[in-house]
Write a protein that holds these residues in place. Structure first.
Motif, PDB file in Angstrom:
ATOM      1  N   PRO A 122       0.820  -1.228   0.000  1.00  0.00           N
ATOM      2  CA  PRO A 122       0.000   0.000   0.000  1.00  0.00           C
ATOM      3  C   PRO A 122       0.853   1.278   0.000  1.00  0.00           C
ATOM      4  O   PRO A 122       0.491   2.271  -0.651  1.00  0.00           O
ATOM      5  N   ILE A 123       1.977   1.253   0.700  1.00  0.00           N
ATOM      6  CA  ILE A 123       2.856   2.433   0.749  1.00  0.00           C
ATOM      7  C   ILE A 123       3.536   2.638  -0.602  1.00  0.00           C
ATOM      8  O   ILE A 123       3.671   3.778  -1.085  1.00  0.00           O
ATOM      9  N   ILE A 124       3.950   1.551  -1.234  1.00  0.00           N
ATOM     10  CA  ILE A 124       4.553   1.641  -2.566  1.00  0.00           C
ATOM     11  C   ILE A 124       3.545   2.213  -3.556  1.00  0.00           C
ATOM     12  O   ILE A 124       3.852   3.105  -4.362  1.00  0.00           O
ATOM     13  N   ALA A 125       2.307   1.718  -3.506  1.00  0.00           N
ATOM     14  CA  ALA A 125       1.276   2.183  -4.438  1.00  0.00           C
ATOM     15  C   ALA A 125       0.964   3.661  -4.232  1.00  0.00           C
ATOM     16  O   ALA A 125       0.763   4.404  -5.210  1.00  0.00           O
ATOM     17  N   ARG A 126       0.942   4.100  -2.990  1.00  0.00           N
ATOM     18  CA  ARG A 126       0.671   5.509  -2.719  1.00  0.00           C
ATOM     19  C   ARG A 126       1.775   6.397  -3.317  1.00  0.00           C
ATOM     20  O   ARG A 126       1.490   7.437  -3.900  1.00  0.00           O
ATOM     21  N   ARG A 127       3.027   5.967  -3.169  1.00  0.00           N
ATOM     22  CA  ARG A 127       4.122   6.758  -3.734  1.00  0.00           C
ATOM     23  C   ARG A 127       4.097   6.701  -5.257  1.00  0.00           C
ATOM     24  O   ARG A 127       4.333   7.694  -5.943  1.00  0.00           O
ATOM     25  N   ARG A 128       3.814   5.524  -5.805  1.00  0.00           N
ATOM     26  CA  ARG A 128       3.739   5.360  -7.267  1.00  0.00           C
ATOM     27  C   ARG A 128       2.718   6.308  -7.878  1.00  0.00           C
ATOM     28  O   ARG A 128       2.927   6.887  -8.946  1.00  0.00           O
ATOM     29  N   ASP A 129       1.610   6.491  -7.169  1.00  0.00           N
ATOM     30  CA  ASP A 129       0.523   7.322  -7.687  1.00  0.00           C
ATOM     31  C   ASP A 129       0.662   8.789  -7.306  1.00  0.00           C
ATOM     32  O   ASP A 129      -0.233   9.598  -7.593  1.00  0.00           O
ATOM     33  N   GLY A 130       1.765   9.156  -6.659  1.00  0.00           N
ATOM     34  CA  GLY A 130       2.006  10.551  -6.323  1.00  0.00           C
ATOM     35  C   GLY A 130       1.142  11.090  -5.207  1.00  0.00           C
ATOM     36  O   GLY A 130       0.951  12.310  -5.099  1.00  0.00           O
ATOM     37  N   GLN A 131       0.611  10.204  -4.353  1.00  0.00           N
ATOM     38  CA  GLN A 131      -0.222  10.643  -3.246  1.00  0.00           C
ATOM     39  C   GLN A 131       0.649  10.918  -2.015  1.00  0.00           C
ATOM     40  O   GLN A 131       1.784  10.460  -1.920  1.00  0.00           O
ATOM     41  N   ARG A 132       0.105  11.683  -1.079  1.00  0.00           N
ATOM     42  CA  ARG A 132       0.860  12.021   0.124  1.00  0.00           C
ATOM     43  C   ARG A 132       0.888  10.851   1.104  1.00  0.00           C
ATOM     44  O   ARG A 132      -0.093  10.141   1.281  1.00  0.00           O
TER      45      ARG A 132
END
Length: 338
Positions: A5-15
């Motif tokens: 989930p943390i990787i996906a959040r960074r991949r998508d440019g979310q905070r």
């Protein structure tokens, strides 16, 4: 445990939340997730960089992934320095004994080579017997005895940064402003310093090739450092030519000793000596402990050289600079023009 989930959040440019970045740092520190997941997050962070607030959170999370050194038993001011590195950069080897001779206390964590830059630990490893894997307790003992101590990262001090540092070098994610800044400052915070002097190298031999890039890194370092409660001063210095006249681990240690011991110096090494005095003056002024003239006196009187020799003995060196190994081939490379 998984960081998906943390990787996906960074991949998508979310905070990220502060809690997520602490989870990442703790997972890296204890090895509870595979390296490839941390590497995936690093690439995502390279492509979608953290903002200043998230960078400050990551910095503190990495500093807190191990223990912070307690320097309260040592005299103030507690100071650290960092250079962003470059060809022939050996300023740490002169600055630490020089500042200790001026009454400052420093416990410094240094690294191995990263990208094009040589690492301070690699250079000092050429000194026979010198211990660079000291425990936090021994680092404080050496600093109490000599005025400064230097070692590498351990499982106790900023271990998360140790993992991220090595993976950045292996994954092509070194040149990320938030990752550079969080790596530098997390080690300073873990080392207990209150005042940080940062030497940002600018030119073809450093990470920052242009003045605009160097100014941006200096701004980030100062901003994030202050967000983390540090007193920070930055100097932008030239790395368009090698620093000094020596490039190579043992050669650079010997050249640093030449500056400390007061032997006649060539013009490039004189420039290196002047830079060290300028940075020492900045550190002394920032910590309200003196100025460049005080550093000059400590250098010319031999006090800084005495500190260097005492430090070698305290950290287990079995021989001095005179016994440094020599490479089978040593060449002088002269510039085609001034």
């Amino acid at each position: 445990m998984t960081l998906l989930p943390i990787i996906a959040r960074r991949r998508d440019g979310q905070r990220h939340s502060e809690a997520e970045l602490r989870e990442l740092a703790n997972a890296a520190a204890v090895g509870s997730v595979p390296d490839y997941q941390i590497a995936a997050w690093l690439m995502a962070a390279y492509l979608n960089p953290l903002d200043e607030e998230q960078t400050a959170w990551l910095t503190l999370a990495m500093a807190d992934s191990g223990q912070r050194l307690d320097l309260t038993s040592l005299p103030k001011p507690w100071v650290d320095k960092h250079s962003t590195g470059g060809v022939g950069d050996k300023t740490t080897l002169v600055l630490l004994p020089l500042l200790a001779a001026c009454g400052l206390t420093m416990v410094k964590m240094s690294g191995r080579g990263l990208g094009i830059t040589g690492g301070t630990l690699d250079k000092l490893s050429s000194v026979e017997g010198l211990r660079l894997d000291l425990t936090p307790e021994r680092l404080i003992e050496v600093a109490r005895e000599v005025g400064f101590a230097l070692g590498g990262q351990t499982a106790q001090l900023a271990p998360a940064d140790g993992v991220l540092y090595s993976l950045r070098d292996a994954t092509g994610t070194v040149a990320s402003m938030p990752l550079i800044v969080s790596s530098i400052l997390s080690k300073k915070i873990a080392g207990g310093a209150e005042t940080i002097v940062l030497d940002v190298k600018c030119g073809s031999g450093g990470f920052m090739r242009t003045l605009d890039e160097a100014r941006e890194l200096a701004r980030w370092l100062r901003t994030i450092g202050e967000r983390c409660g540090l007193r920070v001063r930055c100097a932008i210095t030239d790395m368009s030519t090698p620093l000094g006249a020596a490039v190579g681990n043992a050669l650079e240690v010997r050249e640093a000793w030449d500056v400390l011991s007061g032997v006649p110096l060539s013009e490039p090494v004189i420039r290196f000596r002047e830079l060290c005095l300028d940075l020492a003056g900045l550190a002394l002024e920032t910590s309200e402990a003196g100025d460049r003239a005080k550093a000059e006196e400590a250098l010319t009187s031999g006090k800084a050289a005495q500190k260097f020799e005492a430090w070698l003995r305290a950290q287990g060196a079995t021989s001095g600079v005179e016994a440094l190994p020599s490479a089978p081939v040593v060449r002088t490379v002269r510039a085609a023009q001034d």
